[in-house]
Every structure is written in C-alpha cells, then in structure tokens.
Write a protein that holds these residues in place. Structure first.
Motif, short mmCIF file in Angstrom:
data_model
loop_
_atom_site.label_atom_id
_atom_site.label_comp_id
_atom_site.label_asym_id
_atom_site.label_seq_id
_atom_site.Cartn_x
_atom_site.Cartn_y
_atom_site.Cartn_z
N ALA A 637 73.47 38.52 63.29
CA ALA A 637 72.50 37.92 62.38
C ALA A 637 73.04 36.63 61.78
CB ALA A 637 72.15 38.91 61.27
N GLY A 638 74.36 36.58 61.56
CA GLY A 638 74.97 35.38 60.99
C GLY A 638 74.85 34.16 61.89
N ARG A 642 68.09 37.95 65.91
CA ARG A 642 67.39 39.08 65.31
C ARG A 642 68.07 40.37 65.77
NH1 ARG A 642 62.26 39.23 63.35
NH2 ARG A 642 61.87 41.15 64.53
N ALA A 643 68.55 41.13 64.81
CA ALA A 643 69.30 42.33 65.15
C ALA A 643 69.05 43.41 64.10
CB ALA A 643 70.79 42.04 65.25
N TYR A 644 68.90 44.65 64.57
CA TYR A 644 68.71 45.80 63.70
C TYR A 644 69.99 46.63 63.66
CZ TYR A 644 63.65 44.95 64.05
OH TYR A 644 62.40 44.40 63.99
N GLN A 658 64.16 44.11 58.52
CA GLN A 658 65.57 44.37 58.66
C GLN A 658 66.22 43.48 59.71
OE1 GLN A 658 67.50 46.25 56.75
NE2 GLN A 658 65.69 46.61 55.50
N ALA A 659 65.48 43.07 60.72
CA ALA A 659 66.06 42.21 61.76
C ALA A 659 66.36 40.83 61.23
CB ALA A 659 65.12 42.12 62.96
N GLU A 660 65.67 40.44 60.19
CA GLU A 660 65.87 39.10 59.63
C GLU A 660 66.67 39.13 58.34
OE1 GLU A 660 61.97 37.48 59.26
OE2 GLU A 660 61.60 37.46 61.43
N ARG A 661 67.16 40.30 57.97
CA ARG A 661 67.98 40.41 56.76
C ARG A 661 69.21 39.53 56.90
NH1 ARG A 661 72.22 43.88 55.47
NH2 ARG A 661 71.85 45.22 57.29
#
Length: 776
Positions: A637-638, A642-644, A658-661
C-alpha cells in the motif's frame, strides 16, 4: 561460532552455485571453445571478438571452422526445443568475416628440453605449436612432403588451401624444425632412437594398416598403442601418443587437437618434474552441470542459408546467433531484486561475505550487502542445488555481532521498536476476562497490532466467543528483529520471556496472526504448541458477517516465512473461498514466494533495494492483492498498490475501503500499539488506565512527516531532541531564519532536528540522523 566462516564450508557453498560452470556446448567440446561467448560476439557482428574466442581454444581456426565434427551441438540445450544452434557455421562466419590479420602466438623464453613429434597432421602440429609456445625446441618428423596429413583429402570447396596456409603460417615464427619425407618407424627412425635422442616424444602418426608391432611399445587389444586415457602416456616413460592413432575408425579433428593439447601438457609436466595427473579433471569433454531453465522458450528454426557453399551471410549469421539461449543459471538472481541489485550471483557473494568477515583492519565493503538480505530463503528454493544465501548472511551477521563489527546504527531503529513492543507501553499477558485458565492464547504480533489494532481486537473478541475453555491474550514481539539482526543473545532472552509468560498462562496452545511469529515460535520454541490464526479459522469458520465487499478476485501474496507451510497456504485460500473470492496465483508464490521488503530488516539497511523488491512484486498483477501479514500489506500500500489484509477483511465492516487504507507511519504504528493496550485494559478487562502526557508539543507538516518516515525518525525522537535542547540549552540558532538546530543521542544514533517556536509548541522544519557522536 568461530571467528570466520569455515574454509571447507565455504568451498561447499561456492560449489553449489553453478553459474560459473560452462554451458553444455563448451563442456561438450573436447577443447572447450567458449561457444556462448563467440555466439554473443556474432550477435553484435563483432567478428574479431568471436574469432579471438575461437582461436583461444583452437590453434587452427580456419581449418577447424570447415571440418569440425561439432560435438558441441550435441550438448546444445536449444536442441531440446527444436534444433541446436549451428555453432560450426558461426565459427566459419567469424573466420570469413574477419578482415584483420590472424593473431599469432607468442613464444615464452627458451627452456631446456627438446621434443620430437612424429606426424605433421592436425594432432602433431597442435602438440608442436603448444610446446614451442612454452619455449621448448620441437622437431617434427613427417612422412609426406607437406604439412596437414589427412586434412589434405578434403575438397577445395570444403577446405580451401588458403585457409590451411594461413593457419600453418605460424610455424614460420616459432622454434619448430620440420623434417619432411621422414617416416617414424621406418629404417633407423625408430621410437627407441627418438627417445634416446630427445627428452620426450609424441606420436601422432594416425592409423596404420600395418599396425605398430615392433615399435617397442605395449599395444591394446585392438593392436594400437596402449595409451593412458588422461595423460596419453605409453609404456615408455618418455613417449606419449594420441590423435587418430588411438581412434582408428572414428576420426575426429577436434578430438585429435584435444589429445595433442593434453599430451603437450603431460610433456611439459614431465620436463618440469611435475605430476602428470594432478588437477586434470576438467580436460576433455564432459557433461555440464550448469542449470538452464528452458521452460517457455518458443521454438525457432535454424536460419536459412541462401548460399550453402559460401556459408552464412553476416545477416544470416546474426539471425542464427539470436537463437542461442546464452545458457546460464541465475534462477535466484532473476527472481530476487536483492541479489540482482549487487550485480553478481551467489558464488561470488559467498566469497565476498567470507572476505568481509576475514578483514581485521580496513573497510568492510560488503557490510551493506550483508545487512540488506531478507533472509527469506527464496534463493534456496530456486537454486538447483539448494544454496541458501540467507543462511550465509544470517551466520555472517551473527559473527559480526559477536566480534563487535556490526555497525550499531544499521538495526538500531528496528531493535528499539522491538524493545518498545516488549515494554510496558504494549506488552500484555492476560487470561480471558472471567477465566482462571486459557485453552488458547492469541498472540497477534506487534506489527499486526501496529497496522490494524481494531481488527486485532475484534478477532480476539470473536475467538473468546467461539472457543470454549478461555482464550488468553499476549501482546508483544516474537523477537524476529533481534534474530534477523544477528543478535542471538537478545533473541534468546526475548523467547525466554515469552515462554515464561506462556508457562504462567498454563501452557495453552498459541494462536498467531503474524506468519513471522508463527515461524519464530515453531522453529525456536519446540515446547510451545503453535498454530496460525488462518488454519484455526479454516476449521472453526470465519466471523459471521465477515466483509464481502472486496473484489471477487484477489491475487494472494504468500508470506515468505510460510514458504514451507502448505497447510497455511491452503487455509488462507479456503477462507477466501468461503467469502466468495476467486484466487489469482502470482508467478512466484507458495514455496517460491518473495519477501515484501521487511524481512531480514531489509528496509532499514537499504531502502532503495526494499523499494525495488516491493515495486517488482506489485507489478506482477493488476489485480488487488490479498496478504495475511500486515507488514506485507502496508509495504504494498505504501507504494500505491491496492491491497487487503486478511484480518481486515474478516473483521472490518468497510471492506472496500481497506484496500486504500494508507500505510501507517512508524510513529503511528507505535501509537496504535499503545492505544490498543490501553483500550483493551480499560474496556475488556475493566482496569483503570492512565493516559500518557506529552511534555513537548510539536507541529509537523505533511511534507516534513514524509521525510521523517523515509528516514525512520519517530515523532517521539523529535520531541526528545527538542525537550533535551530546551531543558539544557544545547542548541544552535540560525541568525537568518531564526530556526534552532539541536541534537540528541539516546542510544547509538544521533538525531538532529531543525525547529522553531510556534504558539504553545514547536514547528519542525527538518530532521536527520547519523552515527557520529557530538562532543561539546
């Protein structure tokens, strides 16, 4: 552990890497022509370079380029796909397209010793050339009236006389005497007479219908001279024999040359009083051990030649050279950005590590390389011989720590973060409220709590509801940073503390959410029964109402610490299936999965390499990723992927978001852990909690916060520097900007902060750190 890597172990590890082993074409060639290098030169139309490589192994390149029987092509890996590369035709192209004069061999200063060579065919002349170059005086006896022997039988179109003359012109510049119409074995020119007159004799007279009876040498069962397979020695201590003399019925020009080079080597050793047999394992043809992965290589037929008699045109030669696979292994390097970054391969890296550990005084150039490895084990999985660079690097780090040679700043941040997780601000060990014992204890891990504290709490509450017999909770760090840093004593102390707390809870089964925690416990605490949260949930089922808002298709990234845990891989995919998700498998997954850049403390030793690792991984698929390690998810994500995180997916109500947190920063991660503990004590165990107070209030703009994050500087580090400066007056002031500059060294790293007063606190303008200690 010793002060340095064991030499025997070093050799064994180096030998596992086959990258430097020759390809099949070179190993299969009796004289080991570097066909791979020559073909690479043809690709660039570097005819002189290609010819130089050919000529280095073959004394008569013009001749051999036309009549070689090409054993190299039998070993060509391309032949397993379609047809072998036409190496012979490319050798001819190098000769035909080279406009520069043929390079001549230079002879060494004259040595004592004279050698007689019987026969002036390819074999005899090869031996004469090799020995003359070494400085020996050579006398050749030829039964015919010209050089070349049986090669003169080839047609002019197959082997032009011009090429023969060009190749044999070298003898006009070397100390070689040639006697024509002098048949050895006839009249007074016997082997015995030659052996009496010269220091050594080489017989290269070819096959003889009349045989060799009466030559005074032991014969084999076929009537030829009996010759030692390695040294080409005969029953006479000064006489050697080779070439077609020992291959009647199966003449091979290149084998004759190989025999004669081997015989010349033996004669040189004989005249110098050296062993004839030592160190000769690599002579002659053999099967290559170089691994080359040909999976997925598309068939491509040989380049068509418009003029078969004239050979390939330059364009056709380049096209055919393009079919060469340029055989090499590098399977680990192709998959690992760390190994690729340093520009070499494990055999050399192992040697660099050894040399680095051997330095007593001076610069340790390999320190950064040693401290950047993720220790993930992917290389061992991909290596055909199982060479594990992570094992080598881990040992090196431990040795550096033991000898006081590990730069303290390299792992300082990670070790301080581990200390925080083991300290009062986060560490916790409790039975489930209302229970005096625990059947299970949930150990979420420090980074899971740092990334997604709400999900950790919800999962704990779900386990308490679902599992009978009590579910305890243990917050803390498994000690992985110390293990990765080579700090074995600190690692053992951490594990001992965890084991003591586990004993106090009544020795329950440990359930970890973090894959690394599972690995650390499983491999280092054999008395502690441990299972991952994911295999447990696969059995008891995920929480009711788990989020289904994620995309129907997710690309699963397997954590590197679960590389050899197929049951965990299966459980994660089973859970996703229950949630209605389709799984996409990434190119490297399961046992060959890659690290996310956090393992081995890579991101602290070399952020550039860590970014490359993440960038390479997230480019493998456009599909949203699913991880079951919080650090993996946050690192992806950093860098915008997009990752869960599976725990979020199971416990959150806003699944799609959550994928964009955003990936929490280092300061936020600490605060998340501390807040989680306070909330649990206050709201689950109903204990009174004192909220922390801050003695210095700071204001940090987003752009400055990004700089701090990139440099791994915590907000707590900044406030500590400012508090120290304001309380002691140890600060400097820029008279132009009015900003203050102050430093503080809490442990082994010095932090500098540029700041100025603002309202009831301080505005931070910049910060950096280094190892230098400032003495006032």
């Amino acid at each position: 552990m010793g002060d340095c890597m064991d030499q025997k172990l070093l050799r064994e590890r180096e030998a596992k890497c086959v990258q430097e082993n020759p390809p099949g074409c070179t190993a299969g060639c009796p004289v080991h022509v570097d066909a791979r290098g020559m073909v690479a030169a043809v690709r660039k139309q570097d005819w002189a370079g290609g010819l130089a490589l050919f000529h280095k192994a073959v004394p008569f390149p013009g001749i051999i380029s036309r009549i070689c029987d090409r054993p190299c092509e039998q070993a060509c890996r391309r032949g397993e796909i379609d047809e072998p590369v036409d190496v012979g035709a490319l050798e001819r192209s190098c000769v035909d397209n080279n406009e520069k004069p043929r390079a001549m061999f230079a002879a060494l200063p004259a040595r004592n010793g004279t050698v007689a060579v019987a026969g002036a065919g390819l074999g005899g002349l090869t031996a004469a050339l090799e020995l003359a170059r070494k400085g020996y005086r050579v006398v050749v006896y030829e039964a015919a009236d010209r050089l070349g022997g049986s090669i003169r039988q080839f047609s002019e179109s197959r082997l032009p006389g011009k090429l023969i003359d060009e190749d044999f012109a070298v003898f006009g510049r070397l100390p070689v005497e040639i006697n024509y119409n002098a048949a050895v074995g006839a009249g007074d020119l016997t082997v015995a007479a030659l052996a009496d007159k010269y220091d050594a004799v080489y017989l290269a007279v070819g096959c003889r219908d009349e045989g060799f009876a009466g030559w005074g040498l032991k014969l084999d069962s076929g009537g030829s001279i009996a010759v030692d397979r390695v040294t080409l020695a005969t029953s006479h201590p000064k006489v050697f024999a080779g070439g077609s003399l020992r291959r009647c019925g199966s003449r091979s020009p290149i084998a004759s040359i190989a025999d004669s080079k081997a015989a010349a080597n033996s004669i040189d050793r004989l005249l110098q009083g050296a062993s004839l047999t030592a160190g000769r394992e690599g002579e002659g043809p053999y099967k290559s051990t170089l691994y080359t992965n040909i999976a997925g290589v598309a068939p491509q037929m040989r380049a068509a030649v418009r003029d078969p008699e004239g050979g390939y045109s330059a364009e056709e030669a380049v096209q055919e050279a393009g079919r060469c696979l340029q055989c090499e292994c590098r399977e680990c390097v192709k998959a690992c950005e760390y190994l690729a970054h340093y520009g070499s391969y494990p055999r050399r890296y192992v040697r660099e590590v050894y040399n680095n550990l051997s330095i007593v005084m001076g610069i340790h150039h390999a320190n950064k390389m040693i401290n950047t490895c993720a220790l993930c084990g992917q290389c061992a999985q991909l290596c055909p011989n199982g060479l594990d660079m992570g094992e080598v690097i881990r040992e090196a780090r431990q040795m550096m720590v033991e000898r006081g040679k590990m730069p303290p700043s390299v792992h300082d941040f990670a070790l301080r973060d581990m200390k925080f997780s083991a300290g009062d601000d986060f560490a916790l060990c409790r039975h489930q409220p209302g229970h005096g014992s625990s059947r299970l204890v949930f150990f979420p891990g420090c980074q899971q709590a740092a990334s997604s504290p709400q999900a950790v709490r919800k999962m704990y509450e779900y386990l308490c509801e679902k599992v009978d017999g009590g579910v305890g909770l243990m917050l803390g760090c498994c000690g992985a940073p110390a293990n990765w840093a080579g700090q074995e004593q600190l690692f053992r102390e951490t594990l001992l503390s965890i084991e003591d707390k586990w004993q106090a809870l009544g020795r329950p089964q440990v359930i970890t959410a973090c894959p690394t925690c599972y690995s650390m416990f499983y491999h280092n605490l054999p008395a502690v029964p441990v299972e991952t949260l994911w295999t447990l949930l696969d059995r008891i089922g995920p929480p009711a109402g788990a989020s289904t808002a994620a995309p129907r298709k997710l690309a699963v990234h397997d954590s590197c610490t679960t590389r050899h845990e197929p049951q965990i891989h299966a459980s994660v995919r089973n859970i996703l299936g229950r949630l209605g998700n389709e799984v996409e498998e990434l190119p490297h997954n399961h046992e060959t999965t890659v690290c996310c850049g956090y393992g081995g403390l890579m991101m602290f030793a070399d952020r550039e390499v860590a970014r490359k690792v993440v960038s390479s991984r997230i480019k493998e698929s456009a599909t949203d990723y699913l991880t079951y390690c919080a650090m993996c998810r946050d690192n992806f994500a950093g860098q915008g992927k997009r990752a869960y995180y599976l725990l979020d997916l199971l416990c959150a109500t806003d699944g799609d978001n959550q994928a964009e947190r955003p990936s929490p920063g280092w300061s936020e991660r600490r605060e998340n852990r501390a807040r989680l503990k306070r909330a649990l004590l206050r709201e689950v165990w109903r204990e009174s909690v004192t909220e922390p107070t801050t003695e210095v209030k700071v204001f940090i703009a987003d752009d400055v916060r990004r700089v701090l994050e990139d440099r791994a500087i915590l907000t707590a580090d900044v406030t500590q520097v400012i508090a120290h400066a304001e309380s002691t007056g140890d600060k400097l002031q820029d008279t132009v900007s009015g900003h203050f500059l102050a430093s503080h060294r809490p442990v082994s790293v010095t932090y500098w902060v540029e700041y100025s007063p603002q309202d009831d606190g301080f505005l931070v303008h910049n910060a950096y750190s280094h190892r230098i200690e400032i003495l006032y």
